[in-house]
Design an enzyme around this catalytic site. Structure first.
Site, mmCIF file in Angstrom:
data_model
loop_
_atom_site.group_PDB
_atom_site.id
_atom_site.type_symbol
_atom_site.label_atom_id
_atom_site.label_comp_id
_atom_site.label_asym_id
_atom_site.label_seq_id
_atom_site.Cartn_x
_atom_site.Cartn_y
_atom_site.Cartn_z
ATOM 1 N N SER A 90 0.855 -1.195 0.000
ATOM 2 C CA SER A 90 0.000 0.000 0.000
ATOM 3 C C SER A 90 0.883 1.234 0.000
ATOM 4 O O SER A 90 2.026 1.200 0.485
ATOM 5 C CB SER A 90 -0.857 -0.002 1.266
ATOM 6 O OG SER A 90 -1.526 1.222 1.421
ATOM 7 N N TYR B 171 -2.007 0.574 10.634
ATOM 8 C CA TYR B 171 -1.957 0.097 9.252
ATOM 9 C C TYR B 171 -0.622 0.494 8.616
ATOM 10 O O TYR B 171 0.004 -0.298 7.918
ATOM 11 C CB TYR B 171 -3.137 0.683 8.487
ATOM 12 C CG TYR B 171 -3.291 0.181 7.067
ATOM 13 C CD1 TYR B 171 -3.402 -1.185 6.791
ATOM 14 C CD2 TYR B 171 -3.370 1.075 5.997
ATOM 15 C CE1 TYR B 171 -3.566 -1.629 5.484
ATOM 16 C CE2 TYR B 171 -3.537 0.628 4.695
ATOM 17 C CZ TYR B 171 -3.636 -0.719 4.437
ATOM 18 O OH TYR B 171 -3.791 -1.165 3.153
HETATM 19 C C1 8X3 Z 1 -5.026 1.702 1.145
HETATM 20 C C2 8X3 Z 1 -4.493 3.066 0.888
HETATM 21 O O1 8X3 Z 1 -4.689 5.506 1.530
HETATM 22 O O2 8X3 Z 1 -6.112 3.980 2.756
HETATM 23 O O3 8X3 Z 1 -4.042 0.741 1.289
HETATM 24 O O4 8X3 Z 1 -3.766 4.028 3.185
HETATM 25 S S1 8X3 Z 1 -4.790 4.173 2.155
#
Ligand code: 8X3
Length: 253
Positions: free
Chosen positions: A138, A151
């Site tokens: 990502s 994340y």
């Molecule tokens: C998804 C992209 O912008 O939500 O992996 O981090 S973001």
């Protein structure tokens, strides 16, 4: 050394929906055979109807299940391409309030699940002679943002794993590709992250002209793994034009 088998054969994780399902479909339309992996068998049923797709229920965070999946893939002819797409985000809490269980889940599925798959399938990919591993990470693995810490940390981890792996596997002629999507409008990503709040999930994409969709990323993945094997698209950052950067999204009301 074996050459690329014909037809090409891939395994795609997180294949029950979103980017994974779109990739499995796209590859089979290009003549590939695809093992479609997801945790729950019933979520794979709709894929089984497509010719070329072999559904395989497996929780990638469970090494025993991964080893069983390896046996099944081996028994059915093996693969030359491993596409680690399974992953996800949970929560948008600041670091001060982040929930340990969310962080743990994100590490398990994005980093350790990917590690399990790579460790299990590497011997097969090395033995093939022209193996490919493609990790879907990502843009969150490149730039941290407020509310993204758990994340970000998981995707930075998966990004680092991918970089080290590329260096280690070059001598085994296993190419390692990383696709780093930005904003992609799928049915599950934001809904899961926002704990099922569908309205809040839709707001993520509000006013964005043509956010990317799963099929766009599937197209990029298919192009990268279909190129001749000596060409390694090692890092592919993919965003909609309207998302010039993580902090700059053009929204029209
Ligand atoms: C998804 C992209 O912008 O939500 O992996 O981090 S973001």
């Amino acid at each position: 050394m074996m050459k690329q088998s014909s037809p090409r054969r891939a395994l795609v994780t997180g294949a029950s929906s979103g980017i994974g399902a779109a990739t499995a479909h796209r590859l089979t339309t290009e003549g590939w055979q695809v093992f479609a992996v997801a945790r729950r068998a019933e979520k794979l049923e709709h894929l089984a109807e497509q010719e070329g797709i072999i559904p395989l229920a497996c929780d990638i965070t469970d090494r025993e299940q991964v080893d069983q999946a390896l046996e099944q893939v081996q028994a059915q002819g093996g693969i030359d391409t491993l596409i680690n797409n399974a992953g996800g985000a949970l929560g948008i809490d600041p670091v001060a309030e982040g929930r340990l269980e969310d962080w743990r889940w994100m590490f398990e599925v994005n980093v350790l699940g990917t590690l399990n798959m790579i460790q299990a399938f590497l011997p097969m990919l090395r033995a093939h002679g022209e193996g490919t591993i493609l990790n879907v990470t990502s843009t969150a693995g490149l730039v941290a943002y407020e509310g993204g810490a758990g994340y970000n940390a998981a995707k930075f981890g998966e990004h680092a794993l991918t970089g080290a792996l590329r260096l280690e596997e070059a001598e085994h002629n296993v190419r390692v590709i990383e696709v780093l999507p930005g904003m992609v409008h799928t049915e599950e990503f934001s809904a899961k992250r926002l704990r099922g709040d569908a309205a809040a999930a839709e707001k993520v994409y509000a006013g964005v002209e043509k956010p990317l969709v799963a099929e766009d990323i599937a197209e990029v993945i298919t192009s990268a793994v279909t190129l001749p094997h000596h060409i390694n698209m090692d890092q592919i950052v993919v965003r909609p034009v309207a998302q010039a950067a993580q902090h700059k999204v053009i929204r029209k009301s």
